[in-house]
Design a protein around this motif. Structure first.
Motif, PDB file in Angstrom:
ATOM      1  N   ALA A 276       0.119  -5.720 -68.514  1.00  0.00           N
ATOM      2  CA  ALA A 276       1.037  -6.212 -67.652  1.00  0.00           C
ATOM      3  C   ALA A 276       0.265  -7.564 -67.021  1.00  0.00           C
ATOM      4  O   ALA A 276      -0.769  -7.150 -66.282  1.00  0.00           O
ATOM      5  CB  ALA A 276       1.627  -5.468 -66.719  1.00  0.00           C
ATOM      6  N   ALA A 281       1.565  -7.698 -57.181  1.00  0.00           N
ATOM      7  CA  ALA A 281       0.596  -6.354 -57.307  1.00  0.00           C
ATOM      8  C   ALA A 281       1.434  -5.245 -57.195  1.00  0.00           C
ATOM      9  O   ALA A 281       1.041  -3.995 -57.734  1.00  0.00           O
ATOM     10  CB  ALA A 281      -0.432  -6.332 -56.199  1.00  0.00           C
ATOM     11  N   PHE A 286       3.516  -2.320 -63.226  1.00  0.00           N
ATOM     12  CA  PHE A 286       1.980  -1.838 -63.122  1.00  0.00           C
ATOM     13  C   PHE A 286       2.014  -0.328 -63.218  1.00  0.00           C
ATOM     14  O   PHE A 286       0.733   0.281 -63.497  1.00  0.00           O
ATOM     15  CB  PHE A 286       1.117  -2.330 -61.903  1.00  0.00           C
ATOM     16  CG  PHE A 286       1.187  -3.792 -62.178  1.00  0.00           C
ATOM     17  CD1 PHE A 286       0.164  -4.226 -63.393  1.00  0.00           C
ATOM     18  CD2 PHE A 286       1.424  -4.747 -61.149  1.00  0.00           C
ATOM     19  CE1 PHE A 286      -0.070  -5.634 -63.188  1.00  0.00           C
ATOM     20  CE2 PHE A 286       1.215  -6.197 -61.212  1.00  0.00           C
ATOM     21  CZ  PHE A 286       0.485  -6.673 -62.467  1.00  0.00           C
ATOM     22  N   GLN A 287       3.226   0.377 -62.981  1.00  0.00           N
ATOM     23  CA  GLN A 287       3.020   1.988 -62.820  1.00  0.00           C
ATOM     24  C   GLN A 287       2.907   2.512 -64.248  1.00  0.00           C
ATOM     25  O   GLN A 287       2.606   3.825 -64.478  1.00  0.00           O
ATOM     26  CB  GLN A 287       4.366   2.529 -62.087  1.00  0.00           C
ATOM     27  CG  GLN A 287       4.509   2.037 -60.593  1.00  0.00           C
ATOM     28  CD  GLN A 287       5.722   2.395 -59.962  1.00  0.00           C
ATOM     29  OE1 GLN A 287       6.416   3.346 -60.567  1.00  0.00           O
ATOM     30  NE2 GLN A 287       5.971   1.865 -58.909  1.00  0.00           N
ATOM     31  N   ALA A 289       1.659   0.580 -67.052  1.00  0.00           N
ATOM     32  CA  ALA A 289       1.008  -0.287 -67.607  1.00  0.00           C
ATOM     33  C   ALA A 289      -0.736   0.351 -67.790  1.00  0.00           C
ATOM     34  O   ALA A 289      -1.210   0.979 -66.983  1.00  0.00           O
ATOM     35  CB  ALA A 289       0.606  -1.608 -66.978  1.00  0.00           C
ATOM     36  N   TYR A 291      -3.180  -1.368 -68.695  1.00  0.00           N
ATOM     37  CA  TYR A 291      -4.039  -2.569 -68.003  1.00  0.00           C
ATOM     38  C   TYR A 291      -3.319  -3.548 -67.513  1.00  0.00           C
ATOM     39  O   TYR A 291      -2.186  -4.132 -68.030  1.00  0.00           O
ATOM     40  CB  TYR A 291      -4.787  -3.431 -69.333  1.00  0.00           C
ATOM     41  CG  TYR A 291      -5.756  -2.549 -70.014  1.00  0.00           C
ATOM     42  CD1 TYR A 291      -6.982  -2.077 -69.740  1.00  0.00           C
ATOM     43  CD2 TYR A 291      -5.268  -1.878 -71.377  1.00  0.00           C
ATOM     44  CE1 TYR A 291      -7.741  -1.294 -70.363  1.00  0.00           C
ATOM     45  CE2 TYR A 291      -6.034  -1.330 -72.191  1.00  0.00           C
ATOM     46  CZ  TYR A 291      -7.353  -0.732 -71.542  1.00  0.00           C
ATOM     47  OH  TYR A 291      -8.280   0.152 -72.286  1.00  0.00           O
ATOM     48  N   GLY A 292      -3.419  -3.764 -66.042  1.00  0.00           N
ATOM     49  CA  GLY A 292      -2.789  -4.713 -65.315  1.00  0.00           C
ATOM     50  C   GLY A 292      -3.625  -6.052 -64.808  1.00  0.00           C
ATOM     51  O   GLY A 292      -4.835  -5.624 -64.515  1.00  0.00           O
ATOM     52  N   TRP A 293      -3.065  -7.090 -64.954  1.00  0.00           N
ATOM     53  CA  TRP A 293      -3.751  -8.480 -64.355  1.00  0.00           C
ATOM     54  C   TRP A 293      -3.005  -8.918 -63.264  1.00  0.00           C
ATOM     55  O   TRP A 293      -1.988  -9.464 -63.878  1.00  0.00           O
ATOM     56  CB  TRP A 293      -4.060  -9.086 -65.535  1.00  0.00           C
ATOM     57  CG  TRP A 293      -4.817 -10.363 -65.538  1.00  0.00           C
ATOM     58  CD1 TRP A 293      -5.483 -10.809 -64.435  1.00  0.00           C
ATOM     59  CD2 TRP A 293      -5.209 -11.424 -66.411  1.00  0.00           C
ATOM     60  NE1 TRP A 293      -6.183 -11.974 -64.516  1.00  0.00           N
ATOM     61  CE2 TRP A 293      -6.236 -12.156 -65.931  1.00  0.00           C
ATOM     62  CE3 TRP A 293      -5.143 -11.314 -67.756  1.00  0.00           C
ATOM     63  CZ2 TRP A 293      -6.878 -13.189 -66.623  1.00  0.00           C
ATOM     64  CZ3 TRP A 293      -5.528 -12.474 -68.429  1.00  0.00           C
ATOM     65  CH2 TRP A 293      -6.392 -13.396 -67.812  1.00  0.00           C
ATOM     66  N   VAL A 294      -3.442  -8.770 -62.092  1.00  0.00           N
ATOM     67  CA  VAL A 294      -2.651  -9.516 -61.069  1.00  0.00           C
ATOM     68  C   VAL A 294      -3.017 -10.742 -61.033  1.00  0.00           C
ATOM     69  O   VAL A 294      -4.059 -11.255 -60.563  1.00  0.00           O
ATOM     70  CB  VAL A 294      -2.682  -8.736 -59.685  1.00  0.00           C
ATOM     71  CG1 VAL A 294      -2.169  -9.417 -58.629  1.00  0.00           C
ATOM     72  CG2 VAL A 294      -2.445  -7.196 -59.804  1.00  0.00           C
TER      73      VAL A 294
END
Length: 309
Positions: A276, A281, A286-287, A289, A291-294
């Motif tokens: 994501a 944020a 993101f819950q 994902a 991998y998360g990219w803010v």
């Protein structure tokens, strides 16, 4: 128990949704026949005959069946049901169209979006936009089941079923008018191993095309979109992933500028790896994902493209 599987195909080739529906049918522990409906569909029927575990393939052809008009499908399937205890079809747009009609004519309650077959009378299906699973039991003499293919493995090949032609049918009160097909060199969304999806954050159709499509092409991926992006006109309807769009489960799902509403998560949360990209944020995406990219997609996507070379 005798089971009839209605094939999903394009006349020339079977889609893997058919193989996965056969896997679901196997759990019912009975003889499995496949019904291929269409026009000039001998190639698809031959392919169906090679599916492991299939006893017999039935084929029926007509103009109405070529477009899978519900009334035409019903007219072929109903006379056959004297010899079958259950009929299964993938939960595609076509399957969701004709399965309720068949169920109504059989005076039975349909079992929709089945994700697990426990036994011949017990099934698991999602409810509340996929946030919960319910186990249901059916004592109906005839069962009409739509299967969510993304949760089943594809049946193997190597079978040698016989192929038999039966009479086709048309829909006397319904005629096919037209269709608009989006042609693309990219993989088909429902069967793609990689999906790149964009959301409302794209801001415009031009931005969606400029950001999402080059990344998808670089990865050899299909293009998806959230409902918000489709409703805003950024992407066509057939790109929509979600409860009211297509349910996908690729090896890799990249969500760009998608907040992660329940409706969207219901269509992609079974993906093997979820990436994501979102500048918020606290976005719900993101819950789920891996991998998360803010980050703002305007800087994140170019960096990703550069890293891919």
């Amino acid at each position: 128990m005798a089971v009839l599987v209605i094939a999903d195909h394009d006349n020339a080739h079977l889609r893997d949704t058919t193989h996965k529906t056969v896997t679901a049918a196997r759990a019912l522990s009975g003889d499995i026949d496949v019904l291929v409906l269409g026009q000039n569909c001998a190639a698809a029927a031959k392919e169906a005959a090679g599916i492991e575990g299939v006893r017999k393939v039935l084929t029926a052809e007509s103009a109405g069946l070529d477009k899978m008009i519900a009334e035409a499908v019903e007219a072929v399937v109903l006379p056959l049901m004297d010899g079958y205890d259950a009929v299964l079809t993938p939960a595609t747009s076509a399957g969701k169209n004709f399965a309720p009609r068949i169920a109504a004519r059989l005076d039975t309650a349909p079992l929709t979006d089945v994700v697990e077959v426990v036994d011949a009378s017990t099934f698991v299906r999602p409810i509340y936009a996929g946030n919960a699973l319910e186990t249901v039991q059916s004592n109906e003499a005839k069962k009409v089941i739509t299967v969510r293919p993304t949760t089943f493995k594809a049946a193997g090949t190597g079978g040698s079923a016989t192929v038999e032609s039966i009479a086709g049918a048309d829909a006397p009160k319904t005629t096919f008018v037209s269709e608009e097909m989006v042609k693309s060199d990219r993989p088909e969304l429902g069967a793609a191993k990689i999906v790149v999806s964009g959301g409302r954050a794209m801001g415009s159709a031009e931005e969606f095309k400029a950001v999402i499509e080059p990344l998808a092409d670089r990865l050899g991926a299909a293009v998806g979109a959230s409902r918000a992006a489709v409703d805003a006109g950024y992407a066509p309807n057939d790109y929509q992933v979600g409860q009211t769009g297509k349910v996908v489960a690729p090896q890799l799902y990249i969500a760009i500028g998608i907040s992660g509403a329940i409706q969207h998560l219901a269509g992609m949360k079974d993906s093997k790896v979820i990436v994501a990209i979102n500048k918020d944020a606290d976005a719900p995406i993101f819950q789920v994902a891996d991998y998360g990219w803010v980050a703002d997609y305007k800087t994140a996507v170019p960096e990703l493209m550069k890293a891919l070379g």
